[in-house]
Design a protein around this motif. Structure first.
Motif, short mmCIF file in Angstrom:
data_model
loop_
_atom_site.label_atom_id
_atom_site.label_comp_id
_atom_site.label_asym_id
_atom_site.label_seq_id
_atom_site.Cartn_x
_atom_site.Cartn_y
_atom_site.Cartn_z
N VAL A 29 40.95 90.83 63.61
CA VAL A 29 40.21 91.71 62.71
C VAL A 29 39.11 90.91 62.03
O VAL A 29 37.95 91.33 61.98
N VAL A 30 39.47 89.79 61.48
CA VAL A 30 38.55 88.80 60.93
C VAL A 30 39.09 87.45 61.39
O VAL A 30 40.26 87.35 61.76
N PRO A 31 38.28 86.42 61.41
CA PRO A 31 38.78 85.12 61.87
C PRO A 31 40.06 84.71 61.14
O PRO A 31 40.09 84.64 59.91
N GLY A 32 41.13 84.51 61.91
CA GLY A 32 42.39 84.07 61.33
C GLY A 32 43.35 85.18 60.96
O GLY A 32 44.46 84.92 60.52
N LEU A 33 42.96 86.45 61.14
CA LEU A 33 43.84 87.58 60.80
C LEU A 33 43.84 88.56 61.96
O LEU A 33 42.80 89.12 62.33
N PHE A 34 45.04 88.76 62.55
CA PHE A 34 45.19 89.59 63.74
C PHE A 34 46.04 90.82 63.45
O PHE A 34 46.98 90.76 62.66
N LEU A 35 45.72 91.89 64.15
CA LEU A 35 46.48 93.13 64.13
C LEU A 35 47.12 93.29 65.49
O LEU A 35 46.47 93.08 66.52
N THR A 151 47.19 99.54 57.71
CA THR A 151 47.20 99.83 56.27
C THR A 151 47.30 98.55 55.47
O THR A 151 46.56 98.34 54.49
N ILE A 152 48.18 97.65 55.87
CA ILE A 152 48.36 96.38 55.16
C ILE A 152 47.11 95.52 55.28
O ILE A 152 46.66 94.91 54.31
N ILE A 153 46.53 95.44 56.46
CA ILE A 153 45.33 94.62 56.65
C ILE A 153 44.17 95.15 55.81
O ILE A 153 43.46 94.38 55.16
N ILE A 154 44.00 96.46 55.77
CA ILE A 154 42.93 97.05 54.95
C ILE A 154 43.17 96.71 53.48
O ILE A 154 42.26 96.27 52.76
N ALA A 155 44.41 96.88 53.02
CA ALA A 155 44.73 96.56 51.62
C ALA A 155 44.50 95.08 51.33
O ALA A 155 43.96 94.73 50.27
N TYR A 156 44.89 94.21 52.25
CA TYR A 156 44.68 92.78 52.04
C TYR A 156 43.19 92.45 51.93
O TYR A 156 42.79 91.71 51.03
N LEU A 157 42.39 92.98 52.83
CA LEU A 157 40.94 92.70 52.80
C LEU A 157 40.30 93.27 51.54
O LEU A 157 39.40 92.64 50.96
N MET A 158 40.76 94.43 51.10
CA MET A 158 40.25 95.01 49.85
C MET A 158 40.56 94.06 48.68
O MET A 158 39.69 93.81 47.85
#
Length: 165
Positions: A29-35, A151-158
């Protein structure tokens, strides 16, 4: 086309969709964070190829099985955050959000943690850590990788970038 043929085609399409849903897959999704999905969470070759050494599992599965499965994939227990939750619109993920975000912060690579804004399209790997250094990439997954984990990734990035939905 008769009714029987339409039903056969519909069943074939459904079978293909289910087969695809359970095929191991993950995406950065972003460098270092995968879905990803559950199948990807215990595929040692996929985890190593993407330099993932921490996992957040959001699933309604027995921890005993999950723990041995990810350990067999090379992820030690202290680098695996497991949240037992069901795929339901009534499942409250908010109660786990802070713990999950803190875990991702603890496990993420320094290069990822140093980002001050979301990378733009066309981000090049040369801007990240070299391949000689360990990259602490994190995989966040649920069963199919289409509801709880995004949902978790969106919340984390927010939270990380102080942005609104």
């Amino acid at each position: 086309m008769d009714t029987e043929e339409i039903c056969r085609n519909t069943e074939t399409d459904k079978a293909k969709k289910w087969e695809m849903a359970f095929k191991a897959r993950m995406r950065q999704v972003v460098p270092g964070l995968f879905l990803g999905n559950v199948e990807a969470s215990h595929k040692r070759d996929m985890l190593q190829e993407n330099r993932i050494n921490a996992i957040v599992s959001l699933a309604d599965a027995r921890w005993v099985w999950w723990n041995s499965s990810t350990r067999n994939a090379g992820i030690p227990e202290h680098r695996h955050k497991w949240i037992q939750c069901v795929d339901s619109s009534t499942q409250d993920l908010f109660v786990h959000m802070s713990d999950i975000c803190d875990f991702i912060d603890q496990m993420a690579s320094p290069a990822f943690l140093s980002l001050s804004s979301l990378p733009v399209e066309g981000y090049h790997e040369s801007n990240s850590e070299s391949h000689d250094e360990p990259c602490n990439a994190v995989l966040v997954h649920c069963d199919l990788g289409i509801s709880r984990s995004p949902t978790i990734i969106i919340a984390y990035l927010m939270r990380k970038f102080g942005i609104s939905y």
